[in-house]
Write an enzyme that holds these catalytic residues in place. Structure first.
Site, PDB file in Angstrom:
ATOM      1  N   LYS A 177       0.848  -1.197   0.000  1.00  0.00           N
ATOM      2  CA  LYS A 177       0.000   0.000   0.000  1.00  0.00           C
ATOM      3  C   LYS A 177       0.878   1.239   0.000  1.00  0.00           C
ATOM      4  CE  LYS A 177      -1.822   2.568   3.196  1.00  0.00           C
ATOM      5  NZ  LYS A 177      -1.792   3.918   2.533  1.00  0.00           N
ATOM      6  N   GLU A 250      11.020   0.855   9.425  1.00  0.00           N
ATOM      7  CA  GLU A 250      11.985   1.921   9.141  1.00  0.00           C
ATOM      8  C   GLU A 250      11.222   3.225   9.322  1.00  0.00           C
ATOM      9  OE1 GLU A 250      13.737   4.767   8.172  1.00  0.00           O
ATOM     10  OE2 GLU A 250      13.610   4.308   6.039  1.00  0.00           O
ATOM     11  N   CYS A 284      14.125  11.003   6.228  1.00  0.00           N
ATOM     12  CA  CYS A 284      14.367  10.640   7.633  1.00  0.00           C
ATOM     13  C   CYS A 284      15.846  10.665   7.990  1.00  0.00           C
ATOM     14  CB  CYS A 284      13.760   9.280   7.950  1.00  0.00           C
ATOM     15  SG  CYS A 284      14.122   8.001   6.734  1.00  0.00           S
ATOM     16  N   GLU A 380      10.966  15.484  14.875  1.00  0.00           N
ATOM     17  CA  GLU A 380      11.260  15.473  13.442  1.00  0.00           C
ATOM     18  C   GLU A 380      10.373  16.494  12.721  1.00  0.00           C
ATOM     19  OE1 GLU A 380      12.103  12.123  10.057  1.00  0.00           O
ATOM     20  OE2 GLU A 380      10.342  11.824  11.321  1.00  0.00           O
TER      21      GLU A 380
END
Length: 476
Positions: A177, A250, A284, A380
């Protein structure tokens, strides 16, 4: 891609409309306008895809490594042959610059498929032996089964490759997906792969978070792999635990970039700016959290601010831009919110503003004077915002670098070899670069610690993650 294009799922080797007929508009982040529509798939679509993947697994698992290699090599060749088409589609769906997508994303994706095609023939167990008198033992390395995979919107095509290539190379089948905002090239990949892979080996189901939950909680998959936010990873891990599914996570990052006083300031600032602003900082591993020593702090802030002012964002066909828009309106609000909430002790040295009046463009930004506990240091941002802190000594640099919940990537900038060796040992991150930031190669593993998740993408380690170990013992 023409306006008002309608995407479909790809299940069992065929294009498939969603069972309940639900679609959502896709927005071009460069203009903020609708350019296509995509399915919002439900449980029936997921169930159909899982059935196709399960049926295909019974044959695909028994193919030889050589057969899987040949299929993947042909797949890679076909992607390379259609590179222009894929680049154009990826750019429209994400706003990425055409030239950089063609040079920095398509070639690595093709290379990674070819790597896993070769690595499929290297998987092996320990050598056979008699570890108990009269009994011979050996190890079989087998595919896990049907793998449910979820990919993010920052690198739609490349992240799809990172997921599907090792899984299929190891003999698994996949239901993938993509992000609901960037499904275009993932569907294209499945359509291309159908020429070389048996029906059901690679299935793509497009949808929202509910679609993802249906994927993870479905009884069929034996493994769930996601690249995404920490929140999404925790939701996947929690849902998978109810059925004891294996997980491969991840997740986010907050990469420290430690600059010592013997670093080449000009060269470091230029490289860090590229590492921080590439893809609008939506990476990231982005070099967005700089820690500088007292002797170079002021000069480094000034050098970074100058780099920001000379870094251009803009339209995909502009050859001078380093990055395009943020992916969507929610992400634009998130990034601008971090800057709007900066504490009084912080200084905005560059950027911090919207660019243009169309799309989701945000200026390259530098923020200095931050404290370790500040939100912009701890969380983040996932945008073109580089923060700079001043550390007092090596121990404080290590403490601050490690003093976040993430553990994906980091870098050290110094000419002192001994210091570099100490830092690479002490930094609690899955990747440590020295005097560089962001290069990746197919042969080396990519993955993090702590809230950045577990499991490895790329490399033979990434391939092994999609296998299981079986002990076989014969009485002699």
């Amino acid at each position: 891609m023409t306006a008002k294009t309608v995407l479909h799922n790809f299940i069992g080797g065929e294009s498939a409309a969603p069972a309940d007929g639900r679609y959502e508009d896709l927005i071009d982040p460069a203009t903020g306008e609708v350019f296509a529509s995509a399915p919002v798939s439900g449980e029936a679509d997921v169930d159909k895809a899982m059935g196709a993947a399960s049926a295909a697994f019974e044959k695909w698992r028994n193919t030889t490594p050589s057969e899987r290699q040949q299929a993947l090599l042909k797949f890679a060749d076909a992607i390379e042959a259609r590179a222009g088409e894929l680049v154009k589609a990826e750019s429209q769906n994400t706003g990425k610059p055409l030239g950089l997508t063609a040079s920095e994303e398509l070639p690595p994706a093709v290379d990674q498929i070819r790597f896993f095609a070769g690595a499929a023939r290297l998987l092996e167990g320990r050598s056979a032996g008699q570890y108990l008198q009269g009994f011979e033992s050996y190890v079989r390395r087998e595919p896990v089964g049907v793998c449910a995979q979820v990919t993010p919107w920052n690198y739609p095509l490349m992240m799809a490759v990172w997921k599907l290539a090792p899984a299929i190379a190891a003999g698994n089948t996949v239901v993938l997906k993509p992000s609901d905002t960037t499904p275009v090239t993932t569907v294209m990949l499945a359509e291309i792969a159908a020429e070389f892979l048996p029906p059901g080996v690679l299935n793509v189901v497009v949808g929202d978070r509910d679609t993802g939950r249906a994927l993870v909680t479905h009884k069929t998959p034996q493994m769930v792999s996601i690249t995404g936010s920490v929140r999404a990873g925790m939701e996947v891990a929690s849902a998978a635990s109810a059925d004891l599914k294996r997980t491969h996570l991840e997740l986010g990052g907050k990469a420290p970039v430690v600059v010592f006083d013997d670093a080449d300031i000009a060269a470091a600032a230029e490289a860090i700016a590229v590492g921080g602003y590439f893809n609008a900082g939506q990476d990231c591993t982005a070099a967005t959290r700089v820690l500088a020593s007292p002797r170079v702090y002021s000069d480094f802030v000034a050098a970074l601010a100058e780099q920001a002012k000379n870094t251009k964002t803009g339209a995909a066909d502009d050859e001078d831009v380093l990055f395009g828009p943020l992916n969507n309106s929610r992400q634009f609000e998130r990034v601008s919110g971090f800057v709007d909430r900066l504490p009084d002790h912080a200084a905005l040295d560059a950027g911090g503003v919207r660019v243009g009046d169309r799309g989701f463009y945000y200026a390259p930004t530098v923020v200095s004077g931050l404290k370790q506990t500040d939100e912009a240091v701890q969380d983040e941002i996932f945008g073109p915002v580089i923060t700079v802190q001043q550390f007092s000594d090596e121990d404080e640099a290590v403490a601050w670098a490690n003093g976040v919940e993430y553990g994906l990537a980091s870098s050290v900038w110094t000419k002192d070899h001994a210091r570099a060796m100490r830092m690479t040992q002490r930094l609690d991150f899955g990747c440590v670069w020295v005097n560089c930031h962001i290069p990746l190669v197919a042969e080396m593993p990519h993955g993090g610690f702590k809230h950045s998740g577990h499991g490895k993408d790329l490399s033979v380690y990434g391939l092994e993650d999609y296998t299981r170990i079986k002990h076989v013992m014969h009485a002699l």
